[in-house]
Design a protein around this motif. Structure first.
Motif, PDB file in Angstrom:
ATOM      1  N   ILE A 136       0.838  -1.203   0.000  1.00  0.00           N
ATOM      2  CA  ILE A 136       0.000   0.000   0.000  1.00  0.00           C
ATOM      3  C   ILE A 136       0.872   1.252   0.000  1.00  0.00           C
ATOM      4  O   ILE A 136       0.578   2.236  -0.684  1.00  0.00           O
ATOM      5  CB  ILE A 136      -0.961  -0.018   1.202  1.00  0.00           C
ATOM      6  CG1 ILE A 136      -2.070  -1.055   0.964  1.00  0.00           C
ATOM      7  CG2 ILE A 136      -1.567   1.359   1.452  1.00  0.00           C
ATOM      8  CD1 ILE A 136      -3.042  -1.204   2.097  1.00  0.00           C
ATOM      9  N   ASN A 137       1.969   1.216   0.740  1.00  0.00           N
ATOM     10  CA  ASN A 137       2.888   2.357   0.739  1.00  0.00           C
ATOM     11  C   ASN A 137       3.496   2.604  -0.640  1.00  0.00           C
ATOM     12  O   ASN A 137       3.904   3.723  -0.956  1.00  0.00           O
ATOM     13  CB  ASN A 137       4.010   2.137   1.749  1.00  0.00           C
ATOM     14  CG  ASN A 137       3.557   2.333   3.174  1.00  0.00           C
ATOM     15  OD1 ASN A 137       2.380   2.557   3.436  1.00  0.00           O
ATOM     16  ND2 ASN A 137       4.479   2.227   4.111  1.00  0.00           N
ATOM     17  N   GLN A 138       3.566   1.544  -1.460  1.00  0.00           N
ATOM     18  CA  GLN A 138       4.093   1.675  -2.819  1.00  0.00           C
ATOM     19  C   GLN A 138       3.000   1.979  -3.839  1.00  0.00           C
ATOM     20  O   GLN A 138       3.264   2.040  -5.039  1.00  0.00           O
ATOM     21  CB  GLN A 138       4.813   0.378  -3.221  1.00  0.00           C
ATOM     22  CG  GLN A 138       5.943  -0.043  -2.300  1.00  0.00           C
ATOM     23  CD  GLN A 138       7.031   0.999  -2.195  1.00  0.00           C
ATOM     24  OE1 GLN A 138       7.532   1.472  -3.210  1.00  0.00           O
ATOM     25  NE2 GLN A 138       7.411   1.356  -0.975  1.00  0.00           N
ATOM     26  N   GLY A 139       1.759   2.143  -3.380  1.00  0.00           N
ATOM     27  CA  GLY A 139       0.655   2.417  -4.289  1.00  0.00           C
ATOM     28  C   GLY A 139       0.122   1.181  -4.990  1.00  0.00           C
ATOM     29  O   GLY A 139      -0.619   1.296  -5.973  1.00  0.00           O
ATOM     30  N   ARG A 140       0.451  -0.001  -4.497  1.00  0.00           N
ATOM     31  CA  ARG A 140       0.033  -1.262  -5.124  1.00  0.00           C
ATOM     32  C   ARG A 140      -1.142  -1.854  -4.339  1.00  0.00           C
ATOM     33  O   ARG A 140      -1.056  -2.923  -3.754  1.00  0.00           O
ATOM     34  CB  ARG A 140       1.226  -2.222  -5.198  1.00  0.00           C
ATOM     35  CG  ARG A 140       2.330  -1.694  -6.103  1.00  0.00           C
ATOM     36  CD  ARG A 140       3.717  -2.251  -5.795  1.00  0.00           C
ATOM     37  NE  ARG A 140       3.825  -3.682  -5.982  1.00  0.00           N
ATOM     38  CZ  ARG A 140       4.963  -4.372  -5.852  1.00  0.00           C
ATOM     39  NH1 ARG A 140       6.093  -3.720  -5.525  1.00  0.00           N
ATOM     40  NH2 ARG A 140       4.989  -5.670  -6.032  1.00  0.00           N
ATOM     41  N   ASP A 174      -4.109  -3.065  -5.220  1.00  0.00           N
ATOM     42  CA  ASP A 174      -4.723  -4.316  -5.684  1.00  0.00           C
ATOM     43  C   ASP A 174      -3.932  -5.529  -5.207  1.00  0.00           C
ATOM     44  O   ASP A 174      -4.516  -6.539  -4.788  1.00  0.00           O
ATOM     45  CB  ASP A 174      -4.821  -4.324  -7.216  1.00  0.00           C
ATOM     46  CG  ASP A 174      -5.839  -3.321  -7.731  1.00  0.00           C
ATOM     47  OD1 ASP A 174      -6.700  -2.891  -6.931  1.00  0.00           O
ATOM     48  OD2 ASP A 174      -5.766  -2.956  -8.922  1.00  0.00           O
ATOM     49  N   GLU A 175      -2.603  -5.440  -5.264  1.00  0.00           N
ATOM     50  CA  GLU A 175      -1.766  -6.538  -4.781  1.00  0.00           C
ATOM     51  C   GLU A 175      -1.928  -6.726  -3.277  1.00  0.00           C
ATOM     52  O   GLU A 175      -1.960  -7.866  -2.784  1.00  0.00           O
ATOM     53  CB  GLU A 175      -0.304  -6.272  -5.112  1.00  0.00           C
ATOM     54  CG  GLU A 175       0.039  -6.326  -6.583  1.00  0.00           C
ATOM     55  CD  GLU A 175       1.500  -6.039  -6.829  1.00  0.00           C
ATOM     56  OE1 GLU A 175       2.347  -6.813  -6.337  1.00  0.00           O
ATOM     57  OE2 GLU A 175       1.811  -5.031  -7.494  1.00  0.00           O
ATOM     58  N   ALA A 176      -2.026  -5.615  -2.546  1.00  0.00           N
ATOM     59  CA  ALA A 176      -2.196  -5.696  -1.097  1.00  0.00           C
ATOM     60  C   ALA A 176      -3.500  -6.401  -0.747  1.00  0.00           C
ATOM     61  O   ALA A 176      -3.543  -7.239   0.165  1.00  0.00           O
ATOM     62  CB  ALA A 176      -2.167  -4.300  -0.485  1.00  0.00           C
ATOM     63  N   LEU A 177      -4.558  -6.060  -1.464  1.00  0.00           N
ATOM     64  CA  LEU A 177      -5.850  -6.698  -1.222  1.00  0.00           C
ATOM     65  C   LEU A 177      -5.789  -8.191  -1.528  1.00  0.00           C
ATOM     66  O   LEU A 177      -6.340  -9.016  -0.789  1.00  0.00           O
ATOM     67  CB  LEU A 177      -6.931  -6.027  -2.076  1.00  0.00           C
ATOM     68  CG  LEU A 177      -8.378  -6.472  -1.840  1.00  0.00           C
ATOM     69  CD1 LEU A 177      -8.794  -6.205  -0.390  1.00  0.00           C
ATOM     70  CD2 LEU A 177      -9.324  -5.755  -2.796  1.00  0.00           C
ATOM     71  N   ALA A 178      -5.086  -8.555  -2.603  1.00  0.00           N
ATOM     72  CA  ALA A 178      -4.943  -9.969  -2.956  1.00  0.00           C
ATOM     73  C   ALA A 178      -4.145 -10.728  -1.896  1.00  0.00           C
ATOM     74  O   ALA A 178      -4.471 -11.878  -1.562  1.00  0.00           O
ATOM     75  CB  ALA A 178      -4.264 -10.096  -4.323  1.00  0.00           C
ATOM     76  N   VAL A 179      -3.097 -10.089  -1.342  1.00  0.00           N
ATOM     77  CA  VAL A 179      -2.297 -10.718  -0.293  1.00  0.00           C
ATOM     78  C   VAL A 179      -3.146 -10.981   0.942  1.00  0.00           C
ATOM     79  O   VAL A 179      -3.101 -12.076   1.533  1.00  0.00           O
ATOM     80  CB  VAL A 179      -1.082  -9.832   0.063  1.00  0.00           C
ATOM     81  CG1 VAL A 179      -0.436 -10.303   1.365  1.00  0.00           C
ATOM     82  CG2 VAL A 179      -0.068  -9.855  -1.054  1.00  0.00           C
ATOM     83  N   TYR A 186      -1.719   4.299   6.485  1.00  0.00           N
ATOM     84  CA  TYR A 186      -0.826   4.893   5.490  1.00  0.00           C
ATOM     85  C   TYR A 186      -1.177   6.370   5.266  1.00  0.00           C
ATOM     86  O   TYR A 186      -0.299   7.241   5.268  1.00  0.00           O
ATOM     87  CB  TYR A 186      -0.921   4.109   4.185  1.00  0.00           C
ATOM     88  CG  TYR A 186      -0.317   4.808   2.992  1.00  0.00           C
ATOM     89  CD1 TYR A 186       1.050   5.043   2.916  1.00  0.00           C
ATOM     90  CD2 TYR A 186      -1.121   5.230   1.933  1.00  0.00           C
ATOM     91  CE1 TYR A 186       1.601   5.684   1.819  1.00  0.00           C
ATOM     92  CE2 TYR A 186      -0.578   5.870   0.835  1.00  0.00           C
ATOM     93  CZ  TYR A 186       0.793   6.097   0.783  1.00  0.00           C
ATOM     94  OH  TYR A 186       1.328   6.742  -0.299  1.00  0.00           O
ATOM     95  N   LEU A 187      -2.466   6.650   5.099  1.00  0.00           N
ATOM     96  CA  LEU A 187      -2.901   8.032   4.898  1.00  0.00           C
ATOM     97  C   LEU A 187      -2.619   8.888   6.124  1.00  0.00           C
ATOM     98  O   LEU A 187      -2.252  10.063   6.011  1.00  0.00           O
ATOM     99  CB  LEU A 187      -4.391   8.067   4.559  1.00  0.00           C
ATOM    100  CG  LEU A 187      -4.800   7.427   3.227  1.00  0.00           C
ATOM    101  CD1 LEU A 187      -6.316   7.380   3.102  1.00  0.00           C
ATOM    102  CD2 LEU A 187      -4.182   8.183   2.057  1.00  0.00           C
TER     103      LEU A 187
END
Length: 549
Positions: free
Chosen positions: A228-232, A234-239, A264-265
Motif C-alpha cells: 500500500i505504501n508503494q501504491g500497489r 490491488d496486490e495488497a488486497l490480494a495478499v 498509510y494516509l
C-alpha cells in the motif's frame, strides 16, 4: 462506498474470531508465517548462546590463545557481534522501506550466512572478529525486519501470540545452543585431543535455520502494508485475501484493507502537517524529513520523557547481567567451583537455557492480567538478590570451593534462578513497555531508538565482562546486582503502568505539554476512517456484502 454494505471498524472484532493460538490455527497461512518468523528468533537466540560454549572448548582456546587469554581482547571477541547488530539495526529501516520487508529479510540472511561461513572456516582470531561483526549485522537486521514483516501481515487478533512465539523461539535457540555445545564438546575428547569439529560444528549449524528462513521467505507474500505504501493497492488486497483464506470482497478482508490504508494516509498527513517543505519525494527531502522526525522526539518534552523511558528500560535490561551470564556462563560456573572438566561447566550452562525457556512460557499468560510494573519490579529484585547472594558466597569461599561444595552448588542454583527471573520478566516485558508508550505517529522511530539502545548496551556488557571477572572477581556480581536493583526502582518510581491504558490516556500519563498529541492523532485517524468509509455513524449491517471500488 456507494452501492455496497457500510463498513464499520467494530465489525472486524466480531468477524475475526478467536485470538491466541486458536486464532493462529484458524489462520493457517498466518501460522505458517509465524513459524518462519520464529526461525528469525531461533537464529538470534542460538547465536547468543552458542559462543559461550565455544569459548570454553580446549581446541578453540588453543587456536585462539592470543585472544582468549587476554581478558580485554576476549571481550571484543564476544561484543563485536553486538556492534555489528547495532549497525544492522540502524540501516534496516531504509532497506525495509526501499527493498520491501521480504527482501530485507533475504538480504539479512545472506549477510548472516557470510559471517557464519567466515567464522566456521576461521584459522585465526581475525576471521572470528570479522565473521562475528558481519553475522551481527545480519542478526540485528533480522531482529527488526522479521517482527516487522510478521506484524504487518498478521491480523490484529493474533499479533500478541506471534510476539510470544518470537520470544519463545529466542529462548529456545539459547537452550538448544547450550546443549549442542555440550554434545560436540566430546568430539575427539574434551582435553588436548579435542577435534576442531567440536567448535566448528556448532558454529556451522547456525546455517540450518538461516537457510530455511532464507528459502521460505521467498515463497511468502510481500507485506500488505509495504504494498500500500508503494501504491500497489490491488496486490495488497490480494495478499490479505490469500492470507485470510477469504475472498477479496469479504467484509473482514475489506475492513482490514481499509485499516491499513487509513494508517498509510494518517502517516502521510502527519508528515505533511509537520514538515510541509519536504514532501516533494526527492532524496534530499527524504533525508531531511527523517532527520527532523527524529529531532522532534528530542525537543518535545512529553516525547523525550518516553524516549528516556524506552532507552533506559533497554539499558537496565542489559545491565541486569543477563548477557554476561549467557556469553560467559562456563567461565562463571568454573569460577564458582565447578572445576575438574569443562563438561560440568557446559552441563550447568545447559540448565541455564532450560530454566530461561521454561520461565518464558507463562510470561505471556499473566502480563495482561498482573500488569507490567509488578512483573518487571519483582524480576529485577529477584535478579538483584541472586547476584548479591552469589557475591557473598564467592567472597567467602572463592579460595576454598573444594571444601565448600554445597556453597558452590548453591551459587550455581542461584544463577539458574536468575535465568528464570529474567525469563519471566525483563526478557519479554521490557519489549512490551517500549512498544506501548509512544503515540502512533512516532511509534516506529521511538522503537528504533529503544532497539539501538538495547544493542549498544549489549555490546558494552559483552566488552567489559571478561575484564570485570578477571579484575573484580565477586565484585562483578555486586555490580550487576546493584544495577538490577536500580532497574527495579527505576520501573517502580519513574515508569507508569501501561496495562489497559489507551492511546489517548497515555498522553496524560506521561504529561501533556501544550497539546495532547495522542488525542490529536486519534482525531486525525478517526477523520480518515470516516473519509474512506471505515467508520460511519450508521449501525453496522449484518450482511456480508460486496464493495464497489
Amino acid at each position: 462506498m456507494a452501492g455496497g454494505t457500510v463498513l464499520n471498524a467494530s465489525r472486524r472484532r466480531v468477524l475475526a474470531g478467536e485470538s491466541g493460538w486458536k486464532g493462529l490455527v484458524r489462520n493457517r497461512r498466518v501460522f505458517a508465517i509465524a513459524v518462519f518468523a520464529s526461525l528469525g528468533g531461533l537464529l538470534y537466540g542460538y547465536n547468543q548462546g552458542v559462543f559461550s560454549g565455544v569459548l570454553g572448548m580446549n581446541n578453540f582456546d588453543t587456536r585462539m590463545a592470543s585472544v582468549v587469554n587476554d581478558s580485554n581482547k576476549k571481550g571484543w571477541f564476544v561484543s563485536i557481534l553486538e556492534l555489528g547488530a547495532w549497525f544492522g539495526v540502524l540501516i534496516t529501516g531504509y532497506f525495509a522501506d526501499k527493498l520491501s520487508r521480504k527482501y530485507t529479510i533475504e538480504l539479512a540472511v545472506v549477510v548472516f550466512c557470510i559471517g557464519v561461513i567466515v567464522q566456521t572456516s576461521a584459522k585465526g582470531p581475525q576471521s572470528i572478529y570479522g565473521g562475528r561483526f558481519v553475522t551481527g549485522m545480519g542478526v540485528g537486521s533480522l531482529s527488526m525486519a522479521v517482527p516487522l514483516y510478521n506484524a504487518e501481515l498478521a491480523p490484529p487478533e493474533v499479533r500478541g501470540s506471534l510476539v510470544a512465539l518470537q520470544q519463545l523461539a529466542i529462548t529456545f535457540g539459547i537452550m538448544v545452543s547450550f546443549w549442542i555445545d555440550y554434545g560436540t564438546n566430546f568430539i575427539g575428547g574434551s582435553g588436548s585431543t579435542q577435534s576442531e569439529a567440536a567448535w566448528r560444528i556448532p558454529l556451522a549449524l547456525q546455517l540450518v535455520p538461516a537457510l530455511i528462513l532464507g528459502a521460505g521467505i521467498l515463497f511468502m507474500p510481500f507485506s500488505p502494508r509495504w504494498l500500500i505504501n508503494q501504491g500497489r493497492d490491488d496486490e495488497a488486497l490480494a495478499v490479505l485475501s490469500r492470507a485470510r483464506d477469504l475472498p477479496s470482497d469479504s467484509e473482514l478482508v475489506q475492513i482490514e484493507f481499509l485499516e491499513i490504508k487509513a494508517q498509510y494516509l494518517f502517516e502521510k498527513e502527519i508528515s505533511a502537517v509537520k514538515f510541509p517543505d519536504y514532501q516533494d519525494g526527492s532524496f534530499k527531502s527524504n533525508v531531511k524529513l527523517s532527520v527532523y522526525s527524529y529531532w522532534s522526539l528530542l525537543i518535545t518534552p512529553t516525547l523525550f520523557r518516553r524516549i528516556m523511558v524506552g532507552t533506559l528500560t533497554m539499558f537496565f535490561q542489559q545491565w541486569t547481567g543477563v548477557n554476561a551470564i549467557l556469553y560467559y556462563a562456563p567461565s562463571i560456573f568454573a569460577n564458582l567451583g565447578l572445576t575438574g572438566t569443562s563438561t560440568i561447566d557446559l552441563l550447568a550452562t545447559g540448565v541455564v537455557g532450560i530454566a530461561m525457556f521454561l520461565a518464558t512460557i507463562p510470561a505471556v499468560i499473566y502480563v495482561d492480567q498482573v500488569g507490567r510494573k509488578p512483573v518487571l519490579v519483582s524480576g529485577a529484585f529477584l535478579m538483584g538478590a541472586c547476584h548479591l547472594i552469589i557475591a557473598v558466597l564467592t567472597g567467602l569461599y572463592h579460595n576454598s570451593w573444594a571444601s565448600h561444595v554445597a556453597a558452590g552448588w548453591a551459587a550455581c542454583a542461584l544463577v539458574w534462578v536468575f535465568a528464570m527471573a529474567f525469563g519471566y520478566s525483563w526478557g519479554p516485558c521490557a519489549w512490551v513497555i517500549v512498544a506501548e508508550i509512544f503515540p502512533l505517529s512516532v511509534r516506529g522511530k521511538g522503537l528504533s531508538i529503544a532497539a539501538s539502545s538495547n544493542w549498544m548496551n549489549n555490546f558494552i556488557v559483552g566488552q567489559v565482562t571478561p575484564t570485570m571477572i578477571a579484575n573484580l572477581g565477586f565484585g562483578t556480581f555486586v555490580f550487576f546486582g546493584v544495577f538490577s536493583l536500580m532497574g527495579g526502582f527505576f520501573i517502580l518510581f519513574l515508569v507508569p503502568e501501561t496495562k489497559g491504558v489507551t492511546l489517548e490516556e497515555m498522553e496524560e500519563v506521561f504529561g501533556v505539554t501544550g497539546h495532547n498529541l495522542a488525542v490529536e492523532d486519534a482525531k486525525r485517524l478517526d477523520a480518515i476512517h470516516r473519509r474512506i468509509g471505515l467508520i460511519t455513524d450508521e449501525p453496522p449491517m449484518e450482511a456480508h456484502g460486496k464493495f464497489d471500488e
